[in-house]
Design an enzyme around this catalytic site. Structure first.
Site, PDB file in Angstrom:
ATOM      1  N   GLY A   7       0.807  -1.215   0.000  1.00 11.50           N
ATOM      2  CA  GLY A   7       0.000   0.000   0.000  1.00 11.50           C
ATOM      3  C   GLY A   7       0.836   1.259   0.000  1.00 11.50           C
ATOM      4  CB  THR A 133      -7.676   1.322  12.515  1.00  6.84           C
ATOM      5  OG1 THR A 133      -8.573   2.350  12.930  1.00  6.84           O
ATOM      6  CG2 THR A 133      -8.494   0.043  12.332  1.00  6.84           C
ATOM      7  CG  ASP A 134      -8.671   4.688  16.630  1.00  7.58           C
ATOM      8  OD1 ASP A 134      -9.180   4.435  15.516  1.00  7.58           O
ATOM      9  OD2 ASP A 134      -8.581   5.852  17.074  1.00  7.58           O
ATOM     10  CD  GLU A 135     -12.509   3.498  12.162  1.00  4.88           C
ATOM     11  OE1 GLU A 135     -13.615   2.993  11.854  1.00  4.88           O
ATOM     12  OE2 GLU A 135     -11.895   4.278  11.415  1.00  4.88           O
ATOM     13  CE1 TYR A 157     -10.345  -0.187   7.729  1.00  4.88           C
ATOM     14  CE2 TYR A 157     -11.343   1.280   9.359  1.00  4.88           C
ATOM     15  CZ  TYR A 157     -10.220   0.773   8.726  1.00  4.88           C
ATOM     16  OH  TYR A 157      -8.966   1.233   9.068  1.00  4.88           O
ATOM     17  CE  LYS A 161      -6.367  -2.622   9.324  1.00  6.20           C
ATOM     18  NZ  LYS A 161      -5.177  -2.881   8.456  1.00  6.20           N
ATOM     19  NE  ARG A 221     -14.293   8.636  14.935  1.00  9.46           N
ATOM     20  CZ  ARG A 221     -15.447   8.349  15.548  1.00  9.46           C
ATOM     21  NH1 ARG A 221     -15.612   8.715  16.819  1.00  9.46           N
ATOM     22  NH2 ARG A 221     -16.419   7.734  14.922  1.00  9.46           N
ATOM     23  CG  ASN A 256     -17.064  14.168  13.724  1.00  9.64           C
ATOM     24  OD1 ASN A 256     -15.865  13.957  13.914  1.00  9.64           O
ATOM     25  ND2 ASN A 256     -17.906  13.208  13.352  1.00  9.64           N
TER      26      ASN A 256
END
Length: 333
Positions: A7, A133-135, A157, A161, A221, A256
């Protein structure tokens, strides 16, 4: 040292390649002197991969580019052979796209990672750095996640991961492979594809357009400049302990709505250009990473403040319309 970057034509991967090859402005104090003899980029050049991201290092004799997909075992086997380190950035990463269709996320993020791990095992690669990722943790109301927190992903997603993280760590435990996993907070900076929130908002505002704000704008975030992220990955590549997970964060949490206010101000725009939209399905309310481990073990600390990083990012998009305008035109078709 021979480093394979999967990537490496994407947003974060290309920053890592530019940093490894010492582009002016692409390296800074605190980045380990990895001094690669060769850097190979393996990239499928999907919609978010762009050879132009590597233009600053295109003439470096140490760089080799291979157009190929991590899901294709024959391509991966040929490319992996002879490398000392794999730094694995390649992934499908846009949550909204995963909600619309999960199959590419599972096949790339899970099966593609398994294909790479098999090749790394077969060719005795010295170290495998798996970038995540933190997700994968889901959402947290208060406090911050530590590296041993249970994985409870909420989107296709993040679930894909999480699956790839577990596979990578399983290859360490089962086969004794030298695997390390990093998990980062939300990245921003130059060369980010304009579907993500900061480049989407900046490019829309620079064109006098509107920007969408999900729900009540209260989702929080932590923001991490892409260069700080890559500094952290470099530290883990050089000094991280095999079989461990390391968090890489930016140290600045914003809702946000607060982020939108900063971007409006940076672009000279007003709230009349913000359009409220229905909230995303399964939208995680808050992410927050504890970075104590990487700070104490490896000496990591974010070096770019959000104020400076956002100002530089807006300036980059303002000065590089020739990079992002064709991408937006193509994605609008």
């Amino acid at each position: 040292m021979r480093i394979l970057v999967t990537g490496g034509a994407g947003f974060i991967g290309s920053e890592y390649v530019r940093m490894l090859l010492g582009v002016p402005g692409g390296s800074c104090e605190g980045v380990p002197a990895l001094e690669p003899a060769r850097v190979t980029v393996l990239d499928a050049l999907t919609y978010s991969g762009n050879r132009a991201n590597l233009a600053p290092v295109a003439d470096d004799p140490r760089l080799r580019f291979v157009h190929g997909d991590i899901r294709h075992a024959d391509v991966v086997d040929e490319v992996v052979a002879g490398h000392d380190v794999i730094v694995h950035f390649a992934a499908e990463s846009h949550v909204d796209r995963s909600i619309a269709g999960a199959a590419p996320f599972v096949s790339t993020n899970v099966l593609g990672t398994q294909t790479l791990l098999d090749a790394a095992l077969r060719h005795h690669v010295g170290r495998f750095v798996h970038v995540s990722t933190d997700e994968v943790y889901g959402s947290i109301d208060a406090g911050s996640w530590t590296e041993d927190w249970p994985l409870t992903p909420n989107s296709p997603y993040s679930a894909s991961k999480a699956g790839s993280d577990l596979l990578a760590l399983a290859y360490h435990r089962t086969h004794g492979m030298d695997v390390v996993v990093t998990r980062c907070s939300n990245n921003y900076g130059p060369y980010q594809f304009p579907e993500k929130v900061i480049p989407l908002f900046v490019t829309n505002l620079l064109d006098g357009g509107t920007v969408p704000l999900y729900g009540d704008g209260g989702n929080v975030r932590d923001w991490l400049h892409v260069h700080d992220h890559c500094r952290g990955v470099a530290l883990v590549q050089q000094k991280g302990r095999a079989g461990e997970v390391y968090h890489i964060g930016g140290g600045t949490e914003l809702s946000n709505k607060e982020l939108t206010a900063r971007l409006l101000d940076a672009c000279g725009a007003g709230w009349e250009q913000v359009v409220p939209v229905a909230d995303r399905k399964g939208h995680d309310r808050r992410y927050s990473l504890d970075i104590t481990k990487i700070s104490q073990e490896l000496g990591y600390a974010p070096s770019i403040t959000l104020d400076d990083g956002l100002a530089d990012t807006v300036r980059w998009y303002r000065d590089n319309r020739s990079w992002w305008q064709p991408l937006k035109a193509e994605s609008a078709r």
